[in-house]
Design a protein around this motif. Structure first.
Motif, PDB file in Angstrom:
ATOM      1  N   TYR A 304      24.608  42.842 -23.199  1.00 25.12           N
ATOM      2  CA  TYR A 304      25.777  42.331 -22.490  1.00 25.12           C
ATOM      3  C   TYR A 304      26.852  41.989 -23.508  1.00 25.12           C
ATOM      4  CZ  TYR A 304      22.428  41.595 -18.685  1.00 25.12           C
ATOM      5  OH  TYR A 304      21.477  41.773 -17.717  1.00 25.12           O
TER       6      TYR A 304
ATOM      7  N   LYS B 254      24.118  36.514 -14.959  1.00 22.48           N
ATOM      8  CA  LYS B 254      23.316  37.711 -15.253  1.00 22.48           C
ATOM      9  C   LYS B 254      22.136  37.393 -16.162  1.00 22.48           C
ATOM     10  CE  LYS B 254      26.539  41.466 -14.465  1.00 22.48           C
ATOM     11  NZ  LYS B 254      25.845  42.481 -13.654  1.00 22.48           N
ATOM     12  N   GLU B 258      19.429  38.516 -13.774  1.00 22.17           N
ATOM     13  CA  GLU B 258      19.199  39.934 -14.050  1.00 22.17           C
ATOM     14  C   GLU B 258      18.241  40.079 -15.235  1.00 22.17           C
ATOM     15  OE1 GLU B 258      22.719  42.713 -13.461  1.00 22.17           O
ATOM     16  OE2 GLU B 258      22.318  42.991 -15.595  1.00 22.17           O
TER      17      GLU B 258
END
Ligand SMILES: Cc1cc2nc3c(=O)[nH]c(=O)nc-3n(C[C@H](O)[C@H](O)[C@H](O)COP(=O)(O)OP(=O)(O)OC[C@H]3O[C@@H](n4cnc5c(N)ncnc54)[C@H](O)[C@@H]3O)c2cc1C
Ligand SMILES: Nc1ncnc2c1ncn2[C@@H]1O[C@H](COP(=O)(O)O)[C@@H](O)[C@H]1O
Lengths: 324, 262
Positions: A304, B254, B258
């Motif tokens: 990310y 996230k 996730e």
């Protein structure tokens, strides 16, 4: 006759992890011309190693065993390997790009009339020539380079550039290389080995690491990072410039000169992603990168990312965590 | 003690990089340059030794005209003289060609010690200082994190960084070449007085011929390594990039839901 040769780094009778990567690369390079690679291993009292190396798909393994090679010194290694190069006349010699190799390889090149290509990442054959790729500008870019002129070439291989697992097993003939070490000068008198800055913080067991780089901008900017780490129950790590600038103590350094970590979550704030840093953290399960430069190499290995100013992103993350 | 310091001018770490038109190197137009990080540390180490032991520091740099600025800065920081290896023939050299030229220039000054950086931030060969040592036939050490001048100034106690936080300590006799690592010290800032006095200090320009070197021994002609092209690494599948005002909050969510890592 095989002309591609791997130098197997060892210490106290143990083969260096990266030496197997060097073997794999040598096998692949030799295969380009339908040949088998060779290897050379040097040290003192290393007869036992020969067996381990002989079980590889190599043409031959040369063992240079000499009391002057008990401890690594640049003088001893250059004399031994220059003598071996005169004997076996390799055309390309591959090394692991370790601190040890970097220190003596250029001097071996001068002693043996060779050229050097430091930190090779990969190679391709083009028009009968081998083209190497190597990092430049701290890994932000790559250069394609070739060896011009004549004479042997010494190439050091970046850690992880070739997979050790891809090396082929087989059967190699082992022989001693008798090198005249009469004129070898070690150039240094070793006094001892020590731990730099006394390791007190062990980051290797950390589950979450919040790591900061030069982009943090100063020791006075650490407050929000510490708050984020506290909320996440994370340990704080850093890239080298943060340590060199005195913003955090040396035992927080992650990378080739520091600790090697593999937490389940690694968050890199203001770290560009130079290889010396990446080798210390790329085994982390989940990597997050926050950097204002969208082209920073750290994004290449991240899961990310946020392209932005860490001084805005960190408080926003703290706020989000507090809200939850 | 007479100390030589090798200083390279490299693109500033924050500089926006672009590939040059011919694709063989980066475009240097409007590019900000700075002294290589570990070279600044090498200069600081040299100044500290000279201040303690007496003697002088001479700065050496190989490069085009812009390099004068880096040498000027070295003079402002306390070097007494500078030598600029400035000639088209020096361009495009690998570590061996560049080291050969620097060694020839340093040899003329009869120095006791040469300090260089451990690695340039652009080429990153980590080799030029070692080549200088090899050509002078002096002892050397790479990745130096400590230098102590022994009584009588005939030898040095050197700390060299090893992998994973270890360091090795050894003695080398002078003359020697030490390639220092960032972190050895905190380089000083130039004072106004230093900047003023630098204007009066000498920057000597030398060509390959002045150093007794043939054109075939320097620059690209004297190199084995040739750069064919440069490029940015291919974009990897890489990261999920989050954008917008809510990026930080989205990231936290996230990571929780996730990736399930927090
Ligand atoms: C032999 C050797 C050993 C080394 N060992 C190590 C080691 O063990 N560990 C290590 O880490 N390094 C090591 N290095 C140094 C390494 O090569 C790099 O120089 C270093 O990792 C760079 O650190 P950095 O990413 O923090 O700094 P930089 O490369 O300067 O990157 C700073 C980053 O911060 C970003 N940034 C700036 N401001 C902001 C902001 N406000 N918000 C968001 N982003 C911002 C910039 O875009 C940039 O990408 C070693 C080098 C050598 C030669
Ligand atoms: N053109 C140059 N001029 C002066 N010093 C240099 C030059 N190139 C390399 N050096 C020195 O050699 C060190 C190692 O550079 P490199 O081998 O390119 O990684 C640098 O840190 C400098 O101290």
């Amino acid at each position: 006759m095989a002309k591609v040769c791997a130098v197997l780094q060892q210490r106290e009778g143990k083969i260096h992890r990266m030496a197997w990567e060097t073997v794999a690369a040598a096998q692949q390079l030799a295969a380009l011309s339908g040949e088998k690679a060779s290897a050379v291993v040097l040290g003192s009292g290393i007869a036992a190693l020969a067996g381990e190396v002989a079980a590889l798909d190599l043409d031959s393994v040369r063992v240079i065993d000499h009391p002057l090679l008990a401890d690594y010194t640049p003088g001893g290694y250059v004399a031994a390997l220059a003598g071996w190069m005169a004997l076996d006349a390799p055309s390309t010699v591959l090394f692991p790009h370790t601190y040890q190799t970097v220190e003596y390889m250029p001097r071996l090149a001068l002693a043996s009339g060779a050229g050097i290509i430091p930190e090779g990442l990969s190679f391709v054959a083009e028009g009968g020539e081998v083209i190497w790729k190597r990092p430049i500008l701290e890994g932000k870019m790559h250069a394609r380079v070739r060896a011009r002129g004549t004479g042997p070439v010494l190439v050091s291989l970046q850690s992880g550039a070739f997979s050790a697992d891809s090396r082929k097993a087989g059967q190699a003939s082992v022989s001693a290389a008798e090198i005249d070490m009469q004129s070898a000068t070690p150039w240094r008198e070793i006094l001892g080995v020590q731990q730099m800055g006394g390791e007190t913080v062990d980051l290797t067991k950390a589950e979450i690491i919040v790591a900061i780089g030069r982009g943090i901008g100063g020791a006075d900017k650490l407050g929000p990072v510490e708050e984020l780490a506290r909320l996440l129950k994370a340990d704080i790590g850093a890239s080298r410039p943060v340590i060199d600038s005195g913003w955090l103590p040396r035992d927080r350094q992650i990378g080739s000169s520091g600790q090697t970590v593999s937490p389940k979550l690694y968050m890199a704030f203001g770290i560009s992603g130079a290889i010396q840093h990446l080798v210390g953290m790329k085994g982390s399960s989940c990597i997050v990168a926050i950097n204002k430069d969208a082209g920073a190499p750290i994004f290449k290995i991240a899961n990310y990312g946020i392209v932005g100013d860490l001084h805005e992103v960190i408080p926003a993350m703290v706020a989000a965590l507090k809200q939850a | 003690m007479k100390i030589a310091v090798c200083i390279k001018q490299v693109p500033d770490t924050e500089a926006r990089l672009r590939v040059a038109k011919d694709g063989r190197w980066i475009d240097e137009e409007d590019l900000p340059f700075a002294i290589n990080e570990s070279d600044e540390v090498a200069l600081e180490a040299a100044l500290q030794i000279a201040e303690k032991q007496g003697g002088e520091v001479i700065a050496f740099s190989l490069g085009p005209e812009r390099v004068r600025e880096a040498l000027r800065k070295a003079l402002a920081l306390g070097a007494s003289r500078a030598v600029h290896l400035r000639h088209e023939g020096f361009a495009g050299g690998d570590a061996i060609a560049t080291g050969r030229a620097l060694a020839a220039a340093i040899r003329r000054e009869e120095c006791d010690l040469v300090l260089t950086g451990s690695q340039s931030d652009d080429n990153g060969f980590g080799a030029t200082g070692t080549v200088v040592a090899g050509i002078l036939d002096w002892p050397h050490a790479w990745l130096v994190m400590g230098i102590e001048v022994e009584e009588g100034a005939r030898a040095l106690k050197v700390t060299r960084e090893m992998e994973s936080g270890l360091s090795e300590i050894f003695r080398v006799t002078l003359p020697a070449v030490l390639e220092v690592q960032a972190g050895l010290n905190h380089p000083r800032y130039a004072s106004l007085k230093g900047i003023m006095s630098a204007k009066k200090k000498e920057i000597a320009e030398v060509s390959p011929g002045d150093l007794g070197l043939a054109d075939s021994e320097v620059g690209l002609a004297g190199s084995r390594l040739e750069v064919l092209s440069v490029a940015f690494p291919e974009a990897a599948a890489g990261a999920q990039i989050l954008t917008g005002d809510g990026a930080a909050a989205e990231l936290i969510s996230k990571l929780k839901n996730e990736a399930r890592v927090i």
